[in-house]
Design a protein around this motif. Structure first.
Motif, PDB file in Angstrom:
ATOM      1  N   GLU A 224     -13.894   7.655  -5.258  1.00 52.45           N
ATOM      2  CA  GLU A 224     -12.909   8.247  -4.357  1.00 52.45           C
ATOM      3  C   GLU A 224     -12.762   7.438  -3.076  1.00 52.45           C
ATOM      4  O   GLU A 224     -11.691   7.413  -2.472  1.00 52.45           O
TER       5      GLU A 224
ATOM      6  N   SER B  18      -4.118   4.959 -11.176  1.00 51.91           N
ATOM      7  CA  SER B  18      -4.328   6.403 -11.007  1.00 51.91           C
ATOM      8  C   SER B  18      -3.856   6.873  -9.635  1.00 51.91           C
ATOM      9  O   SER B  18      -3.291   7.961  -9.512  1.00 51.91           O
ATOM     10  N   VAL B  19      -4.073   6.056  -8.607  1.00 48.95           N
ATOM     11  CA  VAL B  19      -3.609   6.435  -7.271  1.00 48.95           C
ATOM     12  C   VAL B  19      -2.085   6.450  -7.230  1.00 48.95           C
ATOM     13  O   VAL B  19      -1.465   7.377  -6.689  1.00 48.95           O
ATOM     14  N   ARG B  20      -1.466   5.427  -7.785  1.00 49.72           N
ATOM     15  CA  ARG B  20      -0.002   5.391  -7.836  1.00 49.72           C
ATOM     16  C   ARG B  20       0.561   6.600  -8.571  1.00 49.72           C
ATOM     17  O   ARG B  20       1.524   7.222  -8.132  1.00 49.72           O
TER      18      ARG B  20
ATOM     19  N   GLY C 171     -10.493  10.193  -1.742  1.00 46.17           N
ATOM     20  CA  GLY C 171      -9.249   9.999  -2.468  1.00 46.17           C
ATOM     21  C   GLY C 171      -8.805  11.188  -3.292  1.00 46.17           C
ATOM     22  O   GLY C 171      -7.681  11.200  -3.807  1.00 46.17           O
ATOM     23  N   ARG C 172      -9.667  12.200  -3.449  1.00 43.51           N
ATOM     24  CA  ARG C 172      -9.260  13.394  -4.198  1.00 43.51           C
ATOM     25  C   ARG C 172      -8.277  14.245  -3.410  1.00 43.51           C
ATOM     26  O   ARG C 172      -7.557  15.060  -3.987  1.00 43.51           O
TER      27      ARG C 172
ATOM     28  N   ASP D  42      -0.816   9.616  -9.068  1.00 44.32           N
ATOM     29  CA  ASP D  42      -1.011  10.870  -8.338  1.00 44.32           C
ATOM     30  C   ASP D  42      -0.087  10.959  -7.129  1.00 44.32           C
ATOM     31  O   ASP D  42       0.455  12.035  -6.833  1.00 44.32           O
TER      32      ASP D  42
ATOM     33  N   MET E   3      -5.122  14.477  -1.977  1.00 45.67           N
ATOM     34  CA  MET E   3      -3.858  13.753  -2.004  1.00 45.67           C
ATOM     35  C   MET E   3      -2.862  14.318  -0.996  1.00 45.67           C
ATOM     36  O   MET E   3      -2.243  13.578  -0.237  1.00 45.67           O
TER      37      MET E   3
ATOM     38  N   ARG F 298     -10.436   4.707  -4.153  1.00 42.99           N
ATOM     39  CA  ARG F 298      -9.069   5.227  -4.218  1.00 42.99           C
ATOM     40  C   ARG F 298      -8.468   5.380  -2.820  1.00 42.99           C
ATOM     41  O   ARG F 298      -7.273   5.128  -2.609  1.00 42.99           O
TER      42      ARG F 298
ATOM     43  N   ARG G  46      -5.118   3.540  -1.554  1.00 40.70           N
ATOM     44  CA  ARG G  46      -3.989   4.298  -1.008  1.00 40.70           C
ATOM     45  C   ARG G  46      -3.522   3.727   0.320  1.00 40.70           C
ATOM     46  O   ARG G  46      -2.313   3.618   0.572  1.00 40.70           O
TER      47      ARG G  46
END
Length: 350
Positions: free
Chosen positions: A252, A300-302, A149-150, A304, A152, A255, A259
């Motif tokens: 991650e 946090s995902v939203r 998930g890092r 980023d 993006m 995340r 996503r």
């Protein structure tokens, strides 16, 4: 190549794994410097900004960090001012140039075996990645997504990978082959009609995963260079070289699953737990051990993705809101103000 050379490369890959890096074999970038330069860019500047060593690109048994690799492709698109850089880089990328995984596809006895081998073994070529062969509605899907998930910004990587996958089919069925559909997880680009032209098929954006959709009529066709003995050697070499399929940190992985579900609305914790093969309570406990909660991970995902998507001015903000799982634009706008102290329209215009 000497046994000592192979052992040295294996030790370097092992060192990368111990440092927690996500590796992709450098063959995935074969020819990228020339492609950047031929499109008016400065390859040396791109590689330097991405932290990718130039010497590694010429050695298919060396590894790059997956995050650096994806950044290199995004920077190449910006440097060349060619928004569909990854799309066209992937279309010209032949299986043999892909190194061991490409050679494995070519050495498979049939097209069906080649596709299965790619689906099974691609995560050894590129760690922290999911590939799978799925069936849906009478059609097959060769799916691909990054599980870290890092990372993006990964549109260029997705588009070039789908081109690489399509060229496995073309190696058997000829350059006129076309899939039934192609799906991408990212937003629709400005020049999206080029994608339909490149694949000669309908292309859908904002999907849960990236995939090539195809029928099963030709899967028994023989691969022109099929060689079972060579295939066995290549499989063993790839798995020994990579050592594992890698693993992103737990948070991650969470995340990444969040996503992939946002376009369908607010993700359910039960679905994410099931995707990770965990009971719901275990997922929540492990998140707590990292100092966060499921709702905070979604937030946090939203946040980023919002920072990434709002910059794409050709996409209506209402579409951005939908792809982040908001039922109304107003709810997205309030969240954006909370994150960045500015309205999304003003961020876009700034």
């Amino acid at each position: 190549m000497t046994g000592k050379s192979v052992r040295n490369r294996q030790s370097r890959l092992a060192a990368c794994r111990e440092n927690g890096q996500r590796n992709v074999l450098a063959a995935a970038a074969s020819g990228v410097s020339g492609f950047i330069n031929s499109h008016g860019g400065d390859a040396a500047r791109v590689l330097g900004q991405a932290g990718v060593p130039d010497h590694a690109l010429g050695d298919p048994l060396l590894a790059l960090d997956l995050g650096d690799y994806c950044a290199m492709m995004e920077l190449a698109a910006a440097e060349t001012r060619h928004d569909n850089f990854g799309l066209w880089f992937g279309q010209q990328f032949q299986p043999r140039a892909l190194g061991l995984i490409g050679e494995i596809a070519l050495a498979s006895p049939t097209l069906g075996a080649a596709v299965e081998n790619v689906a099974t073994l691609f995560p050894f070529h590129q760690q922290a990645t999911q590939t799978r062969l799925a069936k849906e509605g009478g059609l097959l899907r060769l799916e691909y997504r990054i599980l870290d998930g890092r990372i993006m910004a990964r549109r260029q990587d997705a588009e070039l990978t789908m081109g690489m996958f399509a060229n496995v089919f073309r190696a058997c069925l000829g350059n006129g082959w076309a899939p039934e559909e192609v799906h991408f997880e990212h937003l629709r680009p400005l020049d999206w009609r080029e994608h339909q032209r490149a694949f000669d098929a309908p292309v859908h954006f904002g999907q849960r995963t990236n995939c090539v959709v195809f029928g099963d009529a030709d899967l028994d066709r023989r691969m022109p260079e099929g060689d079972l003995a060579r295939l066995t050697r290549l499989r063993d070499q790839l798995t020994a070289l990579a050592g594992s399929t890698g693993a992103a940190p737990f948070i991650e992985r969470v995340r990444a699953e969040i996503r992939s579900r946002l376009a369908d609305g607010y993700p359910h914790v039960e679905e994410v737990a099931e995707a990770l093969d965990l009971p719901r309570w275990t997922l929540q406990r492990r998140l707590g051990e990292t100092g966060t909660s499921f709702s905070e991970a979604v937030e946090s995902v939203r946040r980023d993705l919002a920072a990434l998507y709002v910059r794409q001015r050709h996409i209506p903000l209402s579409d951005v809101a939908d792809l982040l799982g908001y039922s109304e634009l107003s709810a997205f706008s309030r969240a954006f103000r909370r994150w960045f102290d500015v309205a999304p329209m003003h961020w876009r215009e700034g």
